[in-house]
Design an enzyme around this catalytic site. Structure first.
Site, PDB file in Angstrom:
ATOM      1  N   ASP A   7       0.867  -1.167   0.000  1.00 11.47           N
ATOM      2  CA  ASP A   7       0.000   0.000   0.000  1.00 11.47           C
ATOM      3  C   ASP A   7       0.912   1.227   0.000  1.00 11.47           C
ATOM      4  O   ASP A   7       2.091   1.142   0.364  1.00 11.47           O
ATOM      5  CB  ASP A   7      -0.905  -0.020   1.234  1.00 11.47           C
ATOM      6  CG  ASP A   7      -1.791   1.208   1.321  1.00 11.47           C
ATOM      7  OD1 ASP A   7      -2.456   1.524   0.321  1.00 11.47           O
ATOM      8  OD2 ASP A   7      -1.794   1.860   2.379  1.00 11.47           O
ATOM      9  N   ASP A   9      -0.251   5.050   0.737  1.00  9.66           N
ATOM     10  CA  ASP A   9      -0.537   6.130   1.681  1.00  9.66           C
ATOM     11  C   ASP A   9      -0.535   5.652   3.121  1.00  9.66           C
ATOM     12  O   ASP A   9      -1.197   4.662   3.459  1.00  9.66           O
ATOM     13  CB  ASP A   9      -1.885   6.768   1.338  1.00  9.66           C
ATOM     14  CG  ASP A   9      -1.872   7.380  -0.052  1.00  9.66           C
ATOM     15  OD1 ASP A   9      -0.889   8.070  -0.379  1.00  9.66           O
ATOM     16  OD2 ASP A   9      -2.834   7.150  -0.813  1.00  9.66           O
TER      17      ASP A   9
END
Length: 221
Positions: A7, A9
């Site tokens: 991922d 953010d």
């Protein structure tokens, strides 16, 4: 074989690229501060709470792309990278990416944030594969709409399978599949891989990771 997914953010980045892009445009006077700042903060809180309506958010986030020429967008993005992104790329995150690139057979960033914002960030990390929400392009111009399935929650699984199929592979081809994430929104994909890792997780994901005996680590250094 080993597949590694990151991922972006609040996982590889010590912040949220989607949120910071809108804030950058507000600071540049491109977006009206009074109108957009409150909505940007509200959407971010909804995301953290797991209540975000992804289509409502994408309507907000992608519309500015349709109002400006690509050359201007690219110029803004270059300044955004310097001002907002490079300061939140931690040394620990860079080191983890470097280790996994050396060890894994296939590495990708998988993010809900759109590819216009995130493709240069992926390149800055040295990761060539990106699965992101795709803004619709018609004749090289952004329409302000999304193309295909948003890469969000269960949509990340859909997009992962589509991407692997485009490479002639399936998830079952990999004896090990790793996913690093901070967010409760990524529980569907975390529960799918063989090696889920919680990175600086939100409270919901941290509690789930502890119950499941998943590794928990921090990249905030």
């Amino acid at each position: 074989m080993k597949l590694v997914l990151f991922d972006l953010d609040n996982t590889l980045l010590a912040g949220d690229s989607d949120f910071e892009w809108a804030q950058f445009l507000i600071e540049q006077g491109v977006l009206d501060s009074e109108l957009y700042a409150a909505r940007n903060h509200a959407f971010y809180e909804q995301y953290k709470a797991g209540t975000l309506d992804i289509h409502e958010f994408l309507d907000f986030q992608l519309k500015p792309l349709s109002r400006h020429a690509r050359a201007q967008l690219d110029a803004w993005h270059a300044d955004y990278m310097l001002q907002k992104i490079l300061p939140i790329m931690t040394s620990a995150a860079k080191a983890l990416v470097e280790r996994e690139l050396a060890d894994a057979d296939l590495v990708a960033i998988i993010t809900a944030t759109n590819s216009f914002v995130t493709a240069p960030i992926a390149r800055a990390f040295g990761i060539s594969h990106l699965i992101a929400t795709e803004p619709e392009l018609v004749n090289g111009v952004y329409t302000g709409r999304v193309a295909g399935t948003p890469s969000f929650r269960e949509g990340k699984i859909v997009r992962l399978h589509e991407w692997l199929a485009s490479l002639g592979k399936t998830l079952g081809d990999f004896e090990q599949s790793w996913f690093y994430s901070d967010s409760l929104n990524d529980l569907p994909l975390l529960n799918l891989v063989t090696h889920p890792v919680a990175v600086d997780p939100d409270d919901t994901l941290r509690a789930h990771a502890i119950r499941q005996a998943w590794p928990v680590l921090s990249l905030r250094s």
